[in-house]
Motif scaffolding. Sequence first.
Motif, PDB file in Angstrom:
ATOM      1  N   ILE A 191       0.848  -1.190   0.000  1.00 12.17           N
ATOM      2  CA  ILE A 191       0.000   0.000   0.000  1.00 12.17           C
ATOM      3  C   ILE A 191       0.886   1.244   0.000  1.00 12.17           C
ATOM      4  CG2 ILE A 191      -1.891   1.202   1.161  1.00 12.17           C
ATOM      5  CD1 ILE A 191      -2.685  -1.455   2.419  1.00 12.17           C
ATOM      6  N   ALA A 192       0.633   2.116  -0.939  1.00 18.90           N
ATOM      7  CA  ALA A 192       1.440   3.327  -1.199  1.00 18.90           C
ATOM      8  C   ALA A 192       2.715   3.016  -1.978  1.00 18.90           C
ATOM      9  CB  ALA A 192       1.768   4.102   0.077  1.00 18.90           C
ATOM     10  N   ALA A 193       2.842   1.798  -2.496  1.00 18.11           N
ATOM     11  CA  ALA A 193       4.031   1.466  -3.282  1.00 18.11           C
ATOM     12  C   ALA A 193       3.679   0.662  -4.528  1.00 18.11           C
ATOM     13  CB  ALA A 193       5.019   0.683  -2.417  1.00 18.11           C
ATOM     14  N   ALA A 194       2.403   0.589  -4.885  1.00 18.29           N
ATOM     15  CA  ALA A 194       1.963  -0.253  -5.995  1.00 18.29           C
ATOM     16  C   ALA A 194       2.268   0.409  -7.341  1.00 18.29           C
ATOM     17  CB  ALA A 194       0.475  -0.545  -5.864  1.00 18.29           C
ATOM     18  N   LEU A 216      -2.326   3.404  -9.051  1.00 17.78           N
ATOM     19  CA  LEU A 216      -3.257   3.684  -7.956  1.00 17.78           C
ATOM     20  C   LEU A 216      -4.317   2.617  -7.814  1.00 17.78           C
ATOM     21  CD1 LEU A 216      -3.866   7.502  -8.239  1.00 17.78           C
ATOM     22  CD2 LEU A 216      -2.784   6.230  -6.387  1.00 17.78           C
ATOM     23  N   VAL A 237      -5.371   0.377  -4.369  1.00 18.65           N
ATOM     24  CA  VAL A 237      -6.713   0.080  -3.879  1.00 18.65           C
ATOM     25  C   VAL A 237      -6.947  -1.430  -3.842  1.00 18.65           C
ATOM     26  CG1 VAL A 237      -9.177   0.362  -4.311  1.00 18.65           C
ATOM     27  CG2 VAL A 237      -7.619   2.293  -4.683  1.00 18.65           C
ATOM     28  N   GLU A 246      11.556   8.594   8.683  1.00 14.44           N
ATOM     29  CA  GLU A 246      10.692   7.467   9.060  1.00 14.44           C
ATOM     30  C   GLU A 246      11.351   6.098   8.863  1.00 14.44           C
ATOM     31  OE1 GLU A 246       7.493   8.759   6.676  1.00 14.44           O
ATOM     32  OE2 GLU A 246       6.851  10.280   8.110  1.00 14.44           O
ATOM     33  N   ILE A 286      -2.541  11.197  -2.565  1.00 18.25           N
ATOM     34  CA  ILE A 286      -1.574  10.151  -2.916  1.00 18.25           C
ATOM     35  C   ILE A 286      -0.332  10.235  -2.025  1.00 18.25           C
ATOM     36  CG2 ILE A 286      -0.099   9.320  -4.792  1.00 18.25           C
ATOM     37  CD1 ILE A 286      -3.319   9.128  -4.923  1.00 18.25           C
ATOM     38  N   MET A 311      -0.746   9.207   1.623  1.00 13.52           N
ATOM     39  CA  MET A 311      -0.741   7.787   1.982  1.00 13.52           C
ATOM     40  C   MET A 311       0.554   7.393   2.701  1.00 13.52           C
ATOM     41  SD  MET A 311      -2.127   6.301  -1.661  1.00 13.52           S
ATOM     42  CE  MET A 311      -2.156   4.554  -1.205  1.00 13.52           C
ATOM     43  N   GLN A 312       1.629   8.135   2.428  1.00 10.23           N
ATOM     44  CA  GLN A 312       2.940   7.675   2.907  1.00 10.23           C
ATOM     45  C   GLN A 312       3.140   7.724   4.425  1.00 10.23           C
ATOM     46  OE1 GLN A 312       6.366   9.054   0.728  1.00 10.23           O
ATOM     47  NE2 GLN A 312       5.250   9.080  -1.182  1.00 10.23           N
ATOM     48  N   PRO A 313       2.893   8.883   5.059  1.00 15.35           N
ATOM     49  CA  PRO A 313       3.202   8.900   6.504  1.00 15.35           C
ATOM     50  C   PRO A 313       2.404   7.850   7.264  1.00 15.35           C
ATOM     51  CG  PRO A 313       2.152  10.964   5.782  1.00 15.35           C
ATOM     52  CD  PRO A 313       2.488  10.194   4.562  1.00 15.35           C
ATOM     53  N   ASN A 328       3.472   4.012   6.279  1.00 21.89           N
ATOM     54  CA  ASN A 328       4.693   3.575   6.957  1.00 21.89           C
ATOM     55  C   ASN A 328       4.410   2.890   8.295  1.00 21.89           C
ATOM     56  OD1 ASN A 328       7.581   3.519   7.130  1.00 21.89           O
ATOM     57  ND2 ASN A 328       7.500   5.215   8.585  1.00 21.89           N
ATOM     58  N   VAL A 350      -5.727   4.225   4.483  1.00 22.87           N
ATOM     59  CA  VAL A 350      -4.741   4.541   3.450  1.00 22.87           C
ATOM     60  C   VAL A 350      -5.287   4.147   2.078  1.00 22.87           C
ATOM     61  CG1 VAL A 350      -2.386   4.137   2.669  1.00 22.87           C
ATOM     62  CG2 VAL A 350      -2.855   4.333   5.105  1.00 22.87           C
ATOM     63  N   GLN A 351      -6.005   3.048   2.069  1.00 22.35           N
ATOM     64  CA  GLN A 351      -6.609   2.608   0.821  1.00 22.35           C
ATOM     65  C   GLN A 351      -7.700   3.592   0.364  1.00 22.35           C
ATOM     66  OE1 GLN A 351      -9.688   0.236   0.895  1.00 22.35           O
ATOM     67  NE2 GLN A 351      -9.111  -1.220  -0.735  1.00 22.35           N
ATOM     68  N   ALA A 379      -6.080   6.366  -1.500  1.00 21.19           N
ATOM     69  CA  ALA A 379      -5.818   6.023  -2.901  1.00 21.19           C
ATOM     70  C   ALA A 379      -7.095   6.196  -3.716  1.00 21.19           C
ATOM     71  CB  ALA A 379      -5.286   4.594  -3.014  1.00 21.19           C
ATOM     72  N   GLY A 380      -8.211   5.762  -3.135  1.00 20.94           N
ATOM     73  CA  GLY A 380      -9.501   5.910  -3.818  1.00 20.94           C
ATOM     74  C   GLY A 380      -9.854   7.372  -4.061  1.00 20.94           C
ATOM     75  N   LEU A 392      -7.994   8.662  -6.889  1.00 19.88           N
ATOM     76  CA  LEU A 392      -8.594   8.226  -8.157  1.00 19.88           C
ATOM     77  C   LEU A 392      -9.801   9.073  -8.557  1.00 19.88           C
ATOM     78  CD1 LEU A 392      -8.367   4.325  -7.957  1.00 19.88           C
ATOM     79  CD2 LEU A 392      -7.281   5.824  -9.635  1.00 19.88           C
ATOM     80  N   ARG A 410      -4.526  12.006 -16.436  1.00 11.13           N
ATOM     81  CA  ARG A 410      -3.916  11.636 -15.161  1.00 11.13           C
ATOM     82  C   ARG A 410      -2.399  11.560 -15.312  1.00 11.13           C
ATOM     83  NH1 ARG A 410      -4.206   5.904 -12.051  1.00 11.13           N
ATOM     84  NH2 ARG A 410      -6.308   5.769 -12.908  1.00 11.13           N
ATOM     85  N   ARG A 432       9.170  12.104   0.504  1.00 12.01           N
ATOM     86  CA  ARG A 432       7.873  11.838  -0.117  1.00 12.01           C
ATOM     87  C   ARG A 432       7.989  11.719  -1.630  1.00 12.01           C
ATOM     88  NH1 ARG A 432       6.912  10.446   4.449  1.00 12.01           N
ATOM     89  NH2 ARG A 432       5.974  11.832   6.001  1.00 12.01           N
ATOM     90  N   LYS A 468       9.933   8.523  -2.665  1.00  8.97           N
ATOM     91  CA  LYS A 468       9.165   7.278  -2.544  1.00  8.97           C
ATOM     92  C   LYS A 468       8.114   7.180  -3.664  1.00  8.97           C
ATOM     93  CE  LYS A 468       6.516   4.105  -0.060  1.00  8.97           C
ATOM     94  NZ  LYS A 468       6.456   3.123   0.948  1.00  8.97           N
ATOM     95  N   ARG A 469       7.451   8.303  -3.935  1.00  9.06           N
ATOM     96  CA  ARG A 469       6.452   8.308  -5.006  1.00  9.06           C
ATOM     97  C   ARG A 469       7.099   7.972  -6.343  1.00  9.06           C
ATOM     98  NH1 ARG A 469       2.514   8.143  -8.049  1.00  9.06           N
ATOM     99  NH2 ARG A 469       2.399   6.176  -7.002  1.00  9.06           N
ATOM    100  N   ALA A 488       8.065   4.253  -6.550  1.00  5.49           N
ATOM    101  CA  ALA A 488       6.931   3.368  -6.811  1.00  5.49           C
ATOM    102  C   ALA A 488       6.532   3.460  -8.284  1.00  5.49           C
ATOM    103  CB  ALA A 488       5.747   3.739  -5.912  1.00  5.49           C
TER     104      ALA A 488
END
Lengths: 245, 245, 311, 311
Positions: A26-29, A32, A36, B224, C43, C46-48, C51, C69-70, C73-74, C77, C90, C278, C281-282, C285
């Motif tokens: 989650i947060a690494a997929a 988006l 989910v 973190e 988006i 979601m990170q802090p 983790n 967190v999910q 993400a929604g 979207l 997007r 942040r 990491k984004r 991914a």
Amino acid sequence: ADDVARYALGLGDDALVLAQRLGSWIAAAPELEEDVALGNIALDTLGHARSLLTYAGSAWDQTEDDLAYFRDEPDFRCRQIFERPNGDFACTIARQLVVSAYFTALYRALTGSADPTLAAIAAKAVKEVDYHLDHATLWTLRLALGTEESRRRTVAGFDAVWPFVDELFADDPAADAVPAAAVAPAGLREPFDALLLPVLDRVELPVPAVAAVRGGGRLGVHSEALGPLLAEMQVLARRHPGAVW
Amino acid sequence: ADDVARYALGLGDDALVLAQRLGSWIAAAPELEEDVALGNIALDTLGHARSLLTYAGSAWDQTEDDLAYFRDEPDFRCRQIFERPNGDFACTIARQLVVSAYFTALYRALTGSADPTLAAIAAKAVKEVDYHLDHATLWTLRLALGTEESRRRTVAGFDAVWPFVDELFADDPAADAVPAAAVAPAGLREPFDALLLPVLDRVELPVPAVAAVRGGGRLGVHSEALGPLLAEMQVLARRHPGAVW
Amino acid sequence: DERLAAFDALIAADQRIEPTDWMPPAYRKALVRQMSQHAHSEIIGMQPEGNWITRAPSLKRKAILMAKVQDEAGHGLYLYSAAETLGTTRDEMLDALHSGKAKYSSIFNYLAPSWADMGSIGWLVDGAAIANQVPLCRASYGPYGRAMVRICKEESFHQRQGFEILLALMNGTDEQRAMAQESVNRWYAPALMMFGPPDGESPNSRQSMAWKIKRFSNDELRQRFVDMIVPQAEILGVTFPDPDLRWNEERGHHDFGELDWDEFHAVLRGNGQANALRLAKRNAAHAEGAWVREAARAYAERTATSERIAS
Amino acid sequence: DERLAAFDALIAADQRIEPTDWMPPAYRKALVRQMSQHAHSEIIGMQPEGNWITRAPSLKRKAILMAKVQDEAGHGLYLYSAAETLGTTRDEMLDALHSGKAKYSSIFNYLAPSWADMGSIGWLVDGAAIANQVPLCRASYGPYGRAMVRICKEESFHQRQGFEILLALMNGTDEQRAMAQESVNRWYAPALMMFGPPDGESPNSRQSMAWKIKRFSNDELRQRFVDMIVPQAEILGVTFPDPDLRWNEERGHHDFGELDWDEFHAVLRGNGQANALRLAKRNAAHAEGAWVREAARAYAERTATSERIAS
């Protein structure tokens, strides 16, 4: 009740450890939609773990958290496939296809358990893992038939997970002790194959020709990946024994 | 002694956390020679950590292990660059080039400390970090001038580590408290630049144009990444408080 | 211009602008900027919390955190979809995020080193977000307003969960209480700054209000938020690190101290605690997922082709 | 054949064969097989211990463990170099390892889930390795014998450190003592099997002994090892899980129970606890390092070219 609890504990540990692995996505997929989707699957799986551990713990006057946070590695009863690190997305999907086929076969059979709690947990879970299997199947198609790189990674993903497949169907003393409540693991091989092999077939992936590991998760024998996983999962709860969150 | 100890603690935590990161490369390096080399560097760095923590602990009647294993995250005093995850080999080398240049500047200056123990630790360490700097320099050349892929990864590695560079030279209250024993961090920027920038220049890598993070590691503010690192590092020792190993 | 008059009339009548309606280019641009920033914030936000999923101290909290967190993400979207109705894809919006060109809420450039931060983020950060967002449910652009209705419903859920986390800590051991207070101390001022600079220094606000994208000024929203959280803090038993915070009978509002706007601008410039983390990491991914997205695209094309051949 | 006679004479006179000497193809092949297996064992043997570096319970133990695992990488390097003198490259040997074609010591296909395993591996596994290897210091092939001299010195160091780990545990808390005993229970039989199948079933042994690569039979070495560890176990205060283990006054040796050779062969076939883990981790490190080795090669070529141009 103690015997059924031991059986439920093994199933609960399988789901708990898998949920912990999936939660790292989650947060690494890769997109988006997958944050989910994998989040949903992790959440469902954690839900199964909670139901099963709560039920197991009720026999020993322990909560789900007592069992999840205050047991050490040798006391965990998860099978080793659930401990496998996520690896890349193809590795995770290969693991998900295998375990979702297994869970589908398992929970379908478990709906007929003589133990009404287990039957009820299974009845709820079976619909969810059915979706997990669809998700893993769709991604197996995409990755195996997508690009050269994605196919190469998919092959590697199945090669990596396959040594841990046989253990899913190995004897489980806890299941043997409660034959009416439990599902005999060996009997799940056929429905598992019936769910999984057609998917591999459809994308022309041969069943990996790799040797199976010895296994023994149900006896407390764990691959070396479980220790670090538990270290992270349990660290905060153990820093504050007895605390309520 | 208490003030000097606080200063030594910060330096010791820097080395300890870096050694923990580097230790993860052993048995996973790109070639055997690097298993050996990174192992050596990790071992040297752990050695510095042990000397510094032992010295710091002596002021408080604590052992190196008390300090390493039984402090929580906010009590650690490492600067955040040392907490950076290994990433790929290029990320690790970029971090190593930066921290080896920093350590070289630091330990050279610290050999002139009015505190004889710190001066002695620095005198031993300075030769070792000199080798670490050579190692990181050689790999920076290879990776930056090797292939297109290795150069791309090297650029990404320096981009990732650079936001954490400024913090190395930020004020350290513990250093200010013992000006004769300590090295003022701000004064290290010039020798650091003199060691590092020619290497970047030689491979035609521009200094990354990225904003610096706020930092604050010396005040207990950590990225973190430190929490999970400590969870793993401390898990066994904390399971057996008071045990001797 | 006739089209502009029609647009102005719709706005004046508090009617919604829809994707197919004509709209002034500046209105479109302002919306894309605001909606994509909002999406990016979900988006990055979601990170802090992401983790802490692996370390949540109870399975119930782990489940709630995963779900939250999910949800984020929604929300991302929905918001990207809503923004796409304005003609920006997007991928374009994400590229702007990944390159550092686009902004996201500065609040996520603070670190969350403590479990109690899961409480503070829910209570204060989501609380401030809701105060900002509830009026946006009536935003003049239809797709944005509708997305916000759905999001606000979930956000208030999240805020309540954050409050509950802190409540459990404050009802817990001394260590837990200290953990909660320490965390609230760190998040209080940044949460107040989430409403943006004081009204006098907020260049885009006036136009946004005229277009009925925004309905209240930064300072109005900030005051409303402070008035809301002070009694909640009393219930929790936490204090806020502001010696000037007190009830002003005359104004019927709480007075509160000057905020450190230099700090705000430093974080905005990129020098916060976590900006580098942040974005890195984004980007990681996204980069690591490139081959997956590529495979999905190739598979979709192949399937479309074979369907065309079959039909 | 004159060359064969010269070779046989050297062997008979206990002289060393050197890389430039003629040697029978079968001798060369047997050596490459044994030396590369030995090198592979060092490399794979890094894993069970490497996995504990991050969790070692004291900094001193962490340092010792790091140094040990690093020594193993060094041993791998010596042995690959020594084997290369026989005309096989390191890459060829590594390829055989990665593809699963080449073997390594089966002992590393057991799991090391407990810190006490760091003690058992040092004491029992390195102990058995030394018993195997000390005679190899006199192996007829020069480079092998010389590499073994260096390796054996470090191995006895490792064995002592393993013993010390267990000693500290046995002098510790009840939990630590239980941890040590549980680990010794798991490693005892696998360590005894490290000497290979009983003499009657060891096809390659006889020829190796004739060539003076090997100097003692599997069973001789196993007996010597048991006689060595029994008194050491008494010092430690641990027991071995073998009800048939006892001193036989008549033989002047310890008797011990039958070993489970089915288990041994199962592990050899790939069905051990960790075969899949070990090979997967090795292959992953190699695959992930490919771009690094490629870069180093490209850089070396570029440097060589510019030096040629400059000279």
